[in-house]
Design a protein around this motif. Structure first.
Motif, PDB file in Angstrom:
ATOM      1  N   THR B  98      36.859  -0.632  46.321  1.00 53.40           N
ATOM      2  CA  THR B  98      37.270  -1.557  47.406  1.00 53.40           C
ATOM      3  C   THR B  98      36.606  -2.935  47.389  1.00 53.40           C
ATOM      4  N   ILE B  99      36.069  -3.345  46.248  1.00 53.15           N
ATOM      5  CA  ILE B  99      35.363  -4.632  46.218  1.00 53.15           C
ATOM      6  C   ILE B  99      36.342  -5.793  46.007  1.00 53.15           C
ATOM      7  N   ILE B 100      36.131  -6.843  46.778  1.00 44.66           N
ATOM      8  CA  ILE B 100      36.979  -8.037  46.701  1.00 44.66           C
ATOM      9  C   ILE B 100      36.097  -9.254  46.438  1.00 44.66           C
ATOM     10  N   ARG B 101      36.433 -10.018  45.420  1.00 48.32           N
ATOM     11  CA  ARG B 101      35.695 -11.243  45.087  1.00 48.32           C
ATOM     12  C   ARG B 101      36.609 -12.118  44.249  1.00 48.32           C
ATOM     13  N   SER B 102      36.212 -13.382  44.043  1.00 51.60           N
ATOM     14  CA  SER B 102      37.059 -14.260  43.226  1.00 51.60           C
ATOM     15  C   SER B 102      36.218 -15.126  42.296  1.00 51.60           C
ATOM     16  N   ASN B 103      34.984 -14.701  42.013  1.00 53.14           N
ATOM     17  CA  ASN B 103      34.078 -15.541  41.221  1.00 53.14           C
ATOM     18  C   ASN B 103      34.280 -15.355  39.714  1.00 53.14           C
ATOM     19  N   TYR B 104      35.494 -15.659  39.264  1.00 54.27           N
ATOM     20  CA  TYR B 104      35.801 -15.546  37.826  1.00 54.27           C
ATOM     21  C   TYR B 104      35.550 -16.879  37.119  1.00 54.27           C
ATOM     22  N   LEU B 105      35.302 -16.809  35.830  1.00 56.23           N
ATOM     23  CA  LEU B 105      34.899 -18.004  35.085  1.00 56.23           C
ATOM     24  C   LEU B 105      36.042 -18.984  34.815  1.00 56.23           C
ATOM     25  N   TRP B 106      37.125 -18.490  34.204  1.00 55.31           N
ATOM     26  CA  TRP B 106      38.164 -19.415  33.734  1.00 55.31           C
ATOM     27  C   TRP B 106      39.034 -19.909  34.873  1.00 55.31           C
ATOM     28  N   ASP B 107      39.586 -21.109  34.688  1.00 51.26           N
ATOM     29  CA  ASP B 107      40.402 -21.734  35.721  1.00 51.26           C
ATOM     30  C   ASP B 107      41.579 -20.846  36.123  1.00 51.26           C
ATOM     31  N   ALA B 108      42.251 -20.263  35.121  1.00 50.41           N
ATOM     32  CA  ALA B 108      43.434 -19.448  35.410  1.00 50.41           C
ATOM     33  C   ALA B 108      43.052 -18.248  36.276  1.00 50.41           C
ATOM     34  N   SER B 109      41.944 -17.597  35.935  1.00 50.57           N
ATOM     35  CA  SER B 109      41.510 -16.429  36.705  1.00 50.57           C
ATOM     36  C   SER B 109      41.055 -16.838  38.099  1.00 50.57           C
ATOM     37  N   ALA B 110      40.296 -17.929  38.164  1.00 53.67           N
ATOM     38  CA  ALA B 110      39.806 -18.403  39.458  1.00 53.67           C
ATOM     39  C   ALA B 110      40.991 -18.677  40.387  1.00 53.67           C
ATOM     40  N   GLY B 111      42.018 -19.329  39.849  1.00 51.82           N
ATOM     41  CA  GLY B 111      43.212 -19.632  40.651  1.00 51.82           C
ATOM     42  C   GLY B 111      43.875 -18.370  41.152  1.00 51.82           C
ATOM     43  N   LEU B 112      44.009 -17.398  40.273  1.00 47.62           N
ATOM     44  CA  LEU B 112      44.685 -16.139  40.614  1.00 47.62           C
ATOM     45  C   LEU B 112      43.908 -15.353  41.676  1.00 47.62           C
ATOM     46  N   TYR B 113      42.615 -15.142  41.425  1.00 46.37           N
ATOM     47  CA  TYR B 113      41.845 -14.268  42.317  1.00 46.37           C
ATOM     48  C   TYR B 113      41.507 -14.949  43.644  1.00 46.37           C
ATOM     49  N   ASP B 114      41.329 -16.290  43.618  1.00 47.91           N
ATOM     50  CA  ASP B 114      41.041 -16.948  44.886  1.00 47.91           C
ATOM     51  C   ASP B 114      42.291 -17.065  45.752  1.00 47.91           C
ATOM     52  N   HIS B 115      43.452 -17.127  45.105  1.00 45.90           N
ATOM     53  CA  HIS B 115      44.714 -17.089  45.845  1.00 45.90           C
ATOM     54  C   HIS B 115      44.766 -15.782  46.644  1.00 45.90           C
ATOM     55  N   ALA B 116      44.382 -14.688  45.989  1.00 39.32           N
ATOM     56  CA  ALA B 116      44.365 -13.383  46.656  1.00 39.32           C
ATOM     57  C   ALA B 116      43.343 -13.368  47.788  1.00 39.32           C
ATOM     58  N   LEU B 117      42.156 -13.896  47.516  1.00 32.08           N
ATOM     59  CA  LEU B 117      41.094 -13.865  48.534  1.00 32.08           C
ATOM     60  C   LEU B 117      41.507 -14.631  49.790  1.00 32.08           C
ATOM     61  N   LYS B 118      42.222 -15.756  49.587  1.00 34.30           N
ATOM     62  CA  LYS B 118      42.677 -16.535  50.749  1.00 34.30           C
ATOM     63  C   LYS B 118      43.672 -15.731  51.578  1.00 34.30           C
ATOM     64  N   ILE B 119      44.535 -14.938  50.915  1.00 37.22           N
ATOM     65  CA  ILE B 119      45.479 -14.108  51.686  1.00 37.22           C
ATOM     66  C   ILE B 119      44.717 -12.994  52.409  1.00 37.22           C
ATOM     67  N   TRP B 120      43.708 -12.394  51.721  1.00 39.79           N
ATOM     68  CA  TRP B 120      42.904 -11.344  52.363  1.00 39.79           C
ATOM     69  C   TRP B 120      42.344 -11.833  53.704  1.00 39.79           C
ATOM     70  N   GLU B 121      41.936 -13.118  53.748  1.00 41.66           N
ATOM     71  CA  GLU B 121      41.256 -13.632  54.938  1.00 41.66           C
ATOM     72  C   GLU B 121      42.138 -13.587  56.182  1.00 41.66           C
ATOM     73  N   GLY B 122      43.456 -13.567  56.006  1.00 42.41           N
ATOM     74  CA  GLY B 122      44.326 -13.483  57.180  1.00 42.41           C
ATOM     75  C   GLY B 122      45.217 -12.251  57.179  1.00 42.41           C
ATOM     76  N   LEU B 123      44.926 -11.313  56.302  1.00 43.29           N
ATOM     77  CA  LEU B 123      45.877 -10.212  56.061  1.00 43.29           C
ATOM     78  C   LEU B 123      46.048  -9.259  57.248  1.00 43.29           C
TER      79      LEU B 123
END
Lengths: 91, 436
Positions: B98-123
């Motif tokens: 159940t761990i959620i984070r978005s601290n990935y190195l590459w730009d593509a990954s950062a974009g993908l995982y932080d997009h998810a994290l932003k949705i989590w914040e209001g889910l």
């Protein structure tokens, strides 16, 4: 967790071995003539079968020799073990 | 004088009737409490499959249900079915840590995982379903000089991508999580760590249930206990699926089947660069609150958090061989517990209650595939490997976009299947915060 019958050392715990992935993938004979699609196929694409799979194992904490294993990936049951260069004993 | 109405149950109930029908709220809770909790309605229907759908999603886990939800909500496609072999959320959605984070190195990954994290914040608000999202922070520990360099580099990369990240010294790690053994005499001493404060955990079952309930409300058919046996093609276009409940016609199929992705790809006659391996987790007996954050360690491969019930939730590694057994090897658990005990001597007498495995589909570059395929109308969302739960809302959103428009979204364009031909990989193997 399962036991592997190393063809050189006999039955040992699986944790002594290292899995080398799908067996019988041949290195391209003419690498310079391969297309990008063929390279992708050789390097990355895998059968990843649920069922009977042919794979390579190395007895990394034992004799360190490579050999082949026929294993059912749906229940981890091993059907055959055979040496490198030998033909698979079952189809 | 302001116009105050008398605050009584009847008044509250009238508000509930007007605004809250079919919604979970304090009013529906009071109403159902008064009738002994015997009148709650089921959260989603149990329909028989229709003859034809506009889109069929194969796989009723979090990612599949989220895909159906966003197809209905954002792209106004409501003639959709989600086909699930077992019960929804019974696969990796209910097996992860159940761990959620978005601290990935590459730009593509950062974009993908932080997009998810932003949705989590209001889910929870969006779904009207409490997914118990808790931003308790995630620490990634460094145990050697190379770890320190890599993690500091990742911290800088995260900040450049607008993702919160901080470097903690050994003392600061100790202050943030006092039970960690920061002695410099242990085999792998803690030399510091990174902290993402927006990261955290969520209740994994609730994510599947929340998306299922909201998708069902918009008309999505969720069909459980229905196994896909074949994918029918006519030339290079999909025609439908053979299932244990008969043939279902469709022009678009989205496969979100995690460990079984290759099995489904095989049915459609395409090849994927995946290997399916068991990944294990375990939980302890419940104890009083002792760790209020998530601590991960890449080098010794141990990560731990505490559930709201009080259990320690511990993640172990993957086996080295392909297997669909959902078990995993004992030596993997042993290694993880050894690491846990060195970092947290306080846990030495804890009893472990349950251990299980889930089958994860691992890509050669440890990044997911959210992509069209060479077959028209066939889309795959797979390859999430050991870390897909955190991406659930973003993955569903972007996969829905890809299916609806037959084109990837900007954020998942890099995660196409063709990258294994072009060589443009998103190599997160060493760069991700935990070993893959």
């Amino acid at each position: 967790m399962f036991i592997i019958n190393c063809p050189y050392c006999g039955e040992r715990d699986q944790s002594e071995f290292s899995c080398g992935g799908e067996a019988h993938i041949e290195r391209p004979k003419q690498p310079t003539e391969l297309s990008d699609d063929q390279w992708a196929e050789y390097l990355f694409m895998r059968k990843n079968i649920k069922g009977i799979q042919f794979e390579r194992w190395n007895h990394i904490h034992g004799c360190r020799k490579w050999f082949n294993v026929v294993r059912d990936t749906s229940n981890d049951k091993i059907h055959a073990v055979y040496k490198m260069g030998e033909r698979p004993p079952i189809k | 004088m302001c116009n105050l109405k008398p605050l009584n149950i009847q008044y509250l109930y009238s508000i509930y009737e007007q605004n809250m029908k079919n919604k979970y709220s304090i009013f529906s809770l009071i109403k159902n409490a008064l009738s002994g909790h015997e009148n709650w309605q089921r959260a989603w229907r149990d329909p028989e499959p229709k003859k034809e759908y506009d889109v069929i999603i194969i796989g009723g886990g979090g990612h599949g249900l989220a895909t159906a939800y966003y197809l209905a909500k954002k792209h106004k496609l409501t003639n959709i079915a989600v086909i699930e072999k077992g019960w929804i959320g019974g696969g990796n959605t209910g097996r992860n840590t159940t761990i959620i984070r978005s601290n990935y190195l590459w730009d593509a990954s950062a974009g993908l995982y932080d997009h998810a994290l932003k949705i989590w914040e209001g889910l929870s608000q969006e779904l009207n379903y409490n997914v118990m999202f808790s931003q308790r922070g995630v620490i990634n520990l460094a145990h050697n000089l190379q770890d320190v360099r890599d993690l500091k580099r990742r911290t800088h990369a995260n900040r450049l991508n607008g993702i919160d990240a901080a470097w903690l010294s050994t003392e600061e790690v100790k202050k943030f999580c006092p039970i960690i053994n920061t002695s410099q005499n242990i085999r792998y001493p803690v030399l510091g760590g990174t902290l993402q404060r927006r990261a955290g955990t969520a209740r994994h079952d609730a994510v599947a249930w929340g998306y299922a309930r909201s998708a069902d409300k918009m008309g999505v058919d969720i069909i459980q206990n229905c196994e896909v046996k074949g994918i029918r093609r006519s030339g290079d276009q999909v025609e439908g699926i053979e299932t244990t409940k008969g043939f279902i016609k469709t022009k678009k199929i989205g496969v979100v089947a995690a460990g079984h992705s290759s099995v489904l790809a095989n049915m459609a006659g395409i090849r994927l660069p995946l290997e399916s391996k068991p990944l294990q987790a375990l939980v302890s007996e419940p104890v009083k609150p002792i760790i209020d954050t998530v601590v991960m360690s890449n080098a010794v491969h141990a990560y731990v958090s505490q559930s709201d019930k009080g259990e320690l939730v511990i993640g172990a590694g993957t086996d080295s061989y392909v297997s669909y057994t959902q078990r995993g090897s004992h030596n993997i658990v042993e290694e993880t517990l050894r690491a846990i005990l060195e970092l947290y001597p306080i846990f030495s007498r804890m009893k472990m209650l349950r251990q299980w495995g889930g089958i994860v589909d691992i890509c050669p570059d440890a990044s997911p595939i959210i992509s069209k395929t060479q077959v028209k109308g066939l889309y795959f969302n797979c390859g999430w490997g050991t870390g897909g739960f955190k991406a659930t809302p973003g993955s569903g959103d972007l996969f829905a976009h890809t299916i609806a428009n037959d084109e990837p979204h900007r954020l998942n364009a890099s995660f196409n299947l063709n990258r294994f031909v072009s060589g443009d990989l998103v190599d997160e193997h060493g760069a991700a915060a935990v070993a893959h």
